[in-house]
Design an enzyme around this catalytic site. Structure first.
Site, short mmCIF file in Angstrom:
data_model
loop_
_atom_site.label_atom_id
_atom_site.label_comp_id
_atom_site.label_asym_id
_atom_site.label_seq_id
_atom_site.Cartn_x
_atom_site.Cartn_y
_atom_site.Cartn_z
N PRO A 164 64.05 31.15 -58.15
CA PRO A 164 64.77 31.50 -57.17
C PRO A 164 64.36 30.68 -55.85
O PRO A 164 65.33 31.04 -54.93
CB PRO A 164 64.38 32.84 -56.91
CG PRO A 164 62.89 32.94 -57.42
CD PRO A 164 62.95 32.05 -58.91
N ASP A 206 71.41 21.09 -58.91
CA ASP A 206 72.37 21.91 -58.07
C ASP A 206 71.84 22.03 -56.63
O ASP A 206 70.74 21.93 -56.36
CB ASP A 206 72.34 23.37 -58.52
CG ASP A 206 72.80 23.66 -59.82
OD1 ASP A 206 73.60 22.73 -60.51
OD2 ASP A 206 72.57 24.63 -60.53
N LYS A 235 77.68 22.95 -55.19
CA LYS A 235 78.17 23.08 -53.55
C LYS A 235 77.60 22.24 -52.76
O LYS A 235 78.15 21.74 -51.97
CB LYS A 235 77.86 24.56 -53.47
CG LYS A 235 78.75 25.44 -54.03
CD LYS A 235 78.81 26.82 -53.46
CE LYS A 235 79.67 27.91 -54.12
NZ LYS A 235 78.86 29.06 -54.85
N GLY A 252 69.29 26.35 -60.50
CA GLY A 252 68.81 27.65 -59.86
C GLY A 252 68.56 28.61 -60.72
O GLY A 252 69.33 29.00 -61.62
N GLY A 253 67.46 29.37 -60.52
CA GLY A 253 67.25 30.51 -61.27
C GLY A 253 66.82 30.14 -62.59
O GLY A 253 66.13 29.38 -63.06
N ASP A 254 67.68 30.96 -63.73
CA ASP A 254 67.62 30.39 -65.13
C ASP A 254 68.83 30.07 -65.52
O ASP A 254 70.08 30.27 -65.18
CB ASP A 254 67.64 31.96 -65.75
CG ASP A 254 67.23 31.68 -67.32
OD1 ASP A 254 65.90 31.47 -67.74
OD2 ASP A 254 68.30 31.91 -67.97
N THR A 260 65.16 34.45 -63.11
CA THR A 260 66.38 34.42 -62.24
C THR A 260 66.38 35.39 -61.05
O THR A 260 65.47 35.99 -60.90
CB THR A 260 67.42 35.16 -63.49
OG1 THR A 260 68.77 35.20 -62.88
CG2 THR A 260 66.87 36.60 -63.85
N ALA A 261 67.55 35.07 -60.10
CA ALA A 261 67.47 35.84 -58.84
C ALA A 261 67.17 37.16 -59.03
O ALA A 261 66.56 37.70 -58.19
CB ALA A 261 68.65 35.30 -58.21
N MET A 320 76.47 36.67 -56.96
CA MET A 320 77.65 36.26 -56.18
C MET A 320 78.62 37.36 -55.86
O MET A 320 79.70 37.44 -55.67
CB MET A 320 78.63 35.33 -56.99
CG MET A 320 77.92 34.03 -57.42
SD MET A 320 78.54 32.89 -58.74
CE MET A 320 77.96 33.63 -60.37
N1 SAH Z 1 71.32 30.75 -62.42
C1 SAH Z 1 71.19 31.45 -61.23
C2 SAH Z 1 72.35 32.21 -60.84
C3 SAH Z 1 73.33 31.21 -60.23
S1 SAH Z 1 74.76 31.84 -59.61
C4 SAH Z 1 69.78 32.62 -61.43
O1 SAH Z 1 69.44 32.83 -62.76
O2 SAH Z 1 69.42 33.01 -60.68
C5 SAH Z 1 74.27 31.67 -57.98
C6 SAH Z 1 74.22 33.29 -57.30
O3 SAH Z 1 72.79 33.67 -57.59
C7 SAH Z 1 74.09 33.53 -55.81
O4 SAH Z 1 75.41 33.53 -55.53
C8 SAH Z 1 73.32 34.45 -55.70
O5 SAH Z 1 73.94 35.65 -55.92
C9 SAH Z 1 72.25 34.48 -56.67
N2 SAH Z 1 70.85 33.97 -56.27
C10 SAH Z 1 70.76 32.49 -56.59
N3 SAH Z 1 69.43 32.41 -56.07
C11 SAH Z 1 69.11 33.38 -55.07
C12 SAH Z 1 68.11 33.78 -54.19
N4 SAH Z 1 67.16 32.94 -53.91
N5 SAH Z 1 68.18 34.99 -53.54
C13 SAH Z 1 69.04 35.92 -53.91
N6 SAH Z 1 70.21 35.65 -54.63
C14 SAH Z 1 70.13 34.47 -55.41
#
Ligand code: SAH
Length: 266
Positions: A29, A52, A74, A105-107, A135-136, A187
């Site tokens: 995250p 990303d 983006k 980002g995230g997973d 993941t977030a 999102m």
């Molecule tokens: N693959 C990512 C998600 C990508 S979609 C994951 O697993 O987290 C992008 C969305 O993820 C953003 O619009 C938001 O809703 C969320 N997101 C990603 N990073 C974040 C963070 N640090 N804090 C809060 N929401 C986050």
């Protein structure tokens, strides 16, 4: 000629696999401490990093021996890199024999268009591996001190997106409106009013807690706790500019530590 060799000569020759490889790496995250050891190793071994916009520079820079960094998404070239261009960049670099890290980002398996990229690699017989990330939703739950599932409250939870390619995403609102339901809504910022309307229409309790965690795990993390009734106004007012995750059905555990909660519910 020995029989074995004759048979082997008759077998159709498979095209040689290209030397390059791709690792889809979950960057987590945002807090670099939340990278897995495997993600860090993949970054350190990378020749090329295709990342990303959501991934902070501090994490991208851990790829110290990479000679090429390609920002996509983006904050990448201009506003939006078309998915087909991203696929092409990954394939092109892998076919050159590079060790490519596709950093997400995230997973990488959560709202990350992973399948399209994998299919592009499969077309060229390129090897790949998926390195999971935090993941977030996990980071946001940790920030508010709640668990995703809880004995006696919810035995299942949903991962939703507020938006899909066609606009606001539709879901099983009737099921979500039941008491005790929990969902992690990705999102969801711009969809707050739409989500509120759908849930109220399906009988959700307007006092159901909703928490928005912006920039989860980062230095600028902020938590906005409210309820279904006030959700769109609170989101409009706060107008969060960072990535934000909405947790449906959950309030921060320690309400006293989050004065916003008391203000919004008053
Ligand atoms: N693959 C990512 C998600 C990508 S979609 C994951 O697993 O987290 C992008 C969305 O993820 C953003 O619009 C938001 O809703 C969320 N997101 C990603 N990073 C974040 C963070 N640090 N804090 C809060 N929401 C986050």
């Amino acid at each position: 000629m020995p029989l074995k060799q004759i048979i082997s000569n008759l077998r159709p020759k498979r095209p040689a696999r290209p030397a390059g490889e791709v690792r889809f790496v979950g960057a987590g995250p945002g807090d670099a401490d939340l990278l897995t050891v495997k993600a860090l190793r993949a970054l350190q071994e990378a020749d090329v990093v295709i990342h990303d916009g959501l991934v902070p520079a501090q994490i991208v820079q851990l790829a110290q021996s990479a000679h090429k960094f390609i920002p996509v998404g983006k904050k990448g070239f201009g506003h939006h890199t078309p998915q087909s261009d991203i696929n092409a960049r990954i394939v092109e670099n892998a076919l050159r024999g590079h060790r490519v890290v596709r950093l997400k980002g995230g997973d990488p398996t959560v709202f990350a268009r992973l399948d399209e990229e994998i299919e592009a690699l499969e077309e060229h017989g390129i090897r790949y591996e998926i390195v999971p990330g935090i993941t977030a939703a996990s980071a946001s739950l940790a920030a508010i001190g709640q668990s995703l599932t809880k004995r006696g409250r919810n035995a299942s939870a949903r991962i939703l997106t507020g938006h899909d390619m066609k606009g606001f995403a539709d879901h099983d609102w009737r099921a979500l409106a039941q008491s005790g339901e929990v969902a992690a809504i990705y999102m969801g910022k711009r969809a707050a009013r739409f989500i509120q309307g759908r849930l109220l229409m399906h009988g959700a309790d307007p006092t159901t807690p909703v928490t928005l965690v912006e920039n989860a795990s980062r230095a600028d993390q902020s938590i906005l706790a409210t309820n279904l009734l006030n959700l769109p106004d609170v989101v409009d007012q706060a107008n969060p500019s960072g990535p934000a995750l909405m947790l449906w059905g959950l309030a921060p555990r320690d309400a006293a530590a989050h004065p916003v909660l008391q203000q919004e519910l008053a």
